[in-house]
Design a protein around this motif. Structure first.
Motif, PDB file in Angstrom:
ATOM      1  N   SER A   1     -69.408 -33.537 -33.819  1.00 50.50           N
ATOM      2  CA  SER A   1     -69.625 -33.425 -32.372  1.00 50.50           C
ATOM      3  C   SER A   1     -71.045 -33.810 -31.980  1.00 50.50           C
ATOM      4  N   GLY A   2     -72.004 -33.652 -32.910  1.00 52.81           N
ATOM      5  CA  GLY A   2     -73.391 -33.960 -32.598  1.00 52.81           C
ATOM      6  C   GLY A   2     -74.130 -32.846 -31.882  1.00 52.81           C
ATOM      7  N   PHE A   3     -73.470 -31.702 -31.654  1.00 47.26           N
ATOM      8  CA  PHE A   3     -74.084 -30.625 -30.884  1.00 47.26           C
ATOM      9  C   PHE A   3     -73.845 -29.270 -31.549  1.00 47.26           C
ATOM     10  N   HIS A   4     -74.806 -28.361 -31.365  1.00 46.59           N
ATOM     11  CA  HIS A   4     -74.617 -26.965 -31.775  1.00 46.59           C
ATOM     12  C   HIS A   4     -73.678 -26.317 -30.760  1.00 46.59           C
ATOM     13  N   VAL A   5     -72.683 -25.570 -31.263  1.00 40.01           N
ATOM     14  CA  VAL A   5     -71.711 -24.908 -30.394  1.00 40.01           C
ATOM     15  C   VAL A   5     -71.601 -23.443 -30.816  1.00 40.01           C
ATOM     16  N   LEU A   6     -71.664 -22.551 -29.825  1.00 36.19           N
ATOM     17  CA  LEU A   6     -71.447 -21.125 -30.057  1.00 36.19           C
ATOM     18  C   LEU A   6     -70.205 -20.732 -29.267  1.00 36.19           C
ATOM     19  N   GLN A   7     -69.204 -20.191 -29.970  1.00 34.67           N
ATOM     20  CA  GLN A   7     -67.918 -19.868 -29.343  1.00 34.67           C
ATOM     21  C   GLN A   7     -67.590 -18.396 -29.506  1.00 34.67           C
ATOM     22  N   GLY A   8     -67.178 -17.774 -28.419  1.00 38.16           N
ATOM     23  CA  GLY A   8     -66.668 -16.408 -28.430  1.00 38.16           C
ATOM     24  C   GLY A   8     -65.174 -16.456 -28.156  1.00 38.16           C
ATOM     25  N   ALA A   9     -64.394 -15.569 -28.811  1.00 40.55           N
ATOM     26  CA  ALA A   9     -62.942 -15.625 -28.639  1.00 40.55           C
ATOM     27  C   ALA A   9     -62.314 -14.243 -28.788  1.00 40.55           C
ATOM     28  N   PHE A  10     -61.160 -14.087 -28.127  1.00 43.27           N
ATOM     29  CA  PHE A  10     -60.300 -12.922 -28.299  1.00 43.27           C
ATOM     30  C   PHE A  10     -58.949 -13.425 -28.788  1.00 43.27           C
ATOM     31  N   THR A  11     -58.380 -12.726 -29.781  1.00 45.45           N
ATOM     32  CA  THR A  11     -57.105 -13.125 -30.367  1.00 45.45           C
ATOM     33  C   THR A  11     -56.134 -11.950 -30.374  1.00 45.45           C
ATOM     34  N   LEU A  12     -54.911 -12.195 -29.889  1.00 48.67           N
ATOM     35  CA  LEU A  12     -53.823 -11.237 -30.000  1.00 48.67           C
ATOM     36  C   LEU A  12     -52.963 -11.637 -31.193  1.00 48.67           C
TER      37      LEU A  12
ATOM     38  N   LEU B   1     -43.673 -13.785 -40.900  1.00 49.14           N
ATOM     39  CA  LEU B   1     -44.433 -14.574 -39.926  1.00 49.14           C
ATOM     40  C   LEU B   1     -45.428 -13.716 -39.173  1.00 49.14           C
ATOM     41  N   VAL B   2     -46.516 -14.349 -38.755  1.00 48.40           N
ATOM     42  CA  VAL B   2     -47.494 -13.734 -37.869  1.00 48.40           C
ATOM     43  C   VAL B   2     -47.683 -14.694 -36.703  1.00 48.40           C
ATOM     44  N   PHE B   3     -47.545 -14.183 -35.471  1.00 51.20           N
ATOM     45  CA  PHE B   3     -47.748 -14.986 -34.271  1.00 51.20           C
ATOM     46  C   PHE B   3     -49.107 -14.622 -33.689  1.00 51.20           C
ATOM     47  N   PHE B   4     -49.819 -15.622 -33.163  1.00 49.84           N
ATOM     48  CA  PHE B   4     -51.134 -15.336 -32.595  1.00 49.84           C
ATOM     49  C   PHE B   4     -51.414 -16.229 -31.393  1.00 49.84           C
ATOM     50  N   GLY B   5     -52.268 -15.715 -30.529  1.00 56.23           N
ATOM     51  CA  GLY B   5     -52.754 -16.463 -29.377  1.00 56.23           C
ATOM     52  C   GLY B   5     -54.218 -16.161 -29.185  1.00 56.23           C
ATOM     53  N   THR B   6     -55.027 -17.187 -28.946  1.00 49.39           N
ATOM     54  CA  THR B   6     -56.466 -17.024 -28.819  1.00 49.39           C
ATOM     55  C   THR B   6     -56.963 -17.663 -27.532  1.00 49.39           C
ATOM     56  N   ALA B   7     -57.800 -16.943 -26.799  1.00 45.58           N
ATOM     57  CA  ALA B   7     -58.508 -17.491 -25.644  1.00 45.58           C
ATOM     58  C   ALA B   7     -59.990 -17.536 -26.021  1.00 45.58           C
ATOM     59  N   SER B   8     -60.643 -18.670 -25.732  1.00 42.48           N
ATOM     60  CA  SER B   8     -62.037 -18.826 -26.157  1.00 42.48           C
ATOM     61  C   SER B   8     -62.886 -19.487 -25.082  1.00 42.48           C
ATOM     62  N   TYR B   9     -64.200 -19.275 -25.206  1.00 43.63           N
ATOM     63  CA  TYR B   9     -65.181 -19.941 -24.354  1.00 43.63           C
ATOM     64  C   TYR B   9     -66.292 -20.445 -25.268  1.00 43.63           C
ATOM     65  N   SER B  10     -66.657 -21.719 -25.106  1.00 44.71           N
ATOM     66  CA  SER B  10     -67.667 -22.340 -25.969  1.00 44.71           C
ATOM     67  C   SER B  10     -68.882 -22.774 -25.170  1.00 44.71           C
ATOM     68  N   LEU B  11     -70.040 -22.357 -25.646  1.00 44.12           N
ATOM     69  CA  LEU B  11     -71.318 -22.806 -25.083  1.00 44.12           C
ATOM     70  C   LEU B  11     -71.832 -23.935 -25.960  1.00 44.12           C
TER      71      LEU B  11
END
Length: 178
Positions: free
Chosen positions: A94-105, A112-122
């Motif tokens: 990507s050429g850039f430093h990225v810091l990401q925060g996320a919540f996962t259900l 099987l394990v089902f999951f969903g994640t919402a994230s925001y990346s700076l």
């Protein structure tokens, strides 16, 4: 007209910590195919392969799964710009430093394990090629499932979508870059 296909596989080392937490290191390998055409007359195809950006992550379980509700995890990931990066060309990094925060259900239905994640990346702005480049922050959603093939091995299938803000070069927004 630009079409880019990106296939990414990762080698992940995950280490469990006390208090329902873990750290991990991800080393991605990327295969890119980029097709460009101008007015259906001039076509160009570029293939690139190589290592992507190294990622370090910390994850903590906030609530345990119950029969009536999924478990909740939170994570922080730092992506270092270690992959190959060239402005305006297909790049494995990507050429850039990225810091990401996320919540996962997470909800388990053995095996099987089902999951969903919402994230925001700076995404950190950087000076590159004589210009200050700010690629914009992004928001993402990931839905997937994992199959426990054995106690040590799992297989994962994931659909991931994200939306990034407009890129700015020297403070000027680039139309169509979001």
């Amino acid at each position: 007209d630009v079409k880019e296909d990106r296939l990414e596989t990762r080698l992940t080392l995950r280490i469990g910590l006390p208090r329902a937490a873990h750290v991990e290191i991800r080393v991605p390998y990327v295969v890119l195919r980029n097709d460009r055409a101008t007015a259906d007359q001039f076509g160009q195809t570029v293939h690139e392969t190589g290592f992507g950006d190294l990622q370090l992550a910390f994850t903590k379980q906030l609530t345990e799964e119950r029969p009536a509700r999924p478990g909740l995890l939170t994570s922080v990931t730092w992506r270092a710009p270690t992959g190959d990066f060239r402005i305006g060309e297909p790049s494995t990094g990507s050429g850039f430093h990225v810091l990401q925060g996320a919540f996962t259900l997470v909800k388990r239905e053995d095996p099987l394990v089902f999951f969903g994640t919402a994230s925001y990346s700076l995404v950190r702005e950087r000076h590159h090629g004589g210009a200050d480049i700010d690629p914009g922050h992004s928001i993402g959603l990931k839905l997937g499932t994992m199959l426990a093939a054995s106690p040590q091995t799992s297989l994962r299938g994931t659909l991931e979508v994200s939306r990034s803000g407009r890129t700015k070069i020297d403070g000027v927004q680039i139309p169509g870059s979001d």
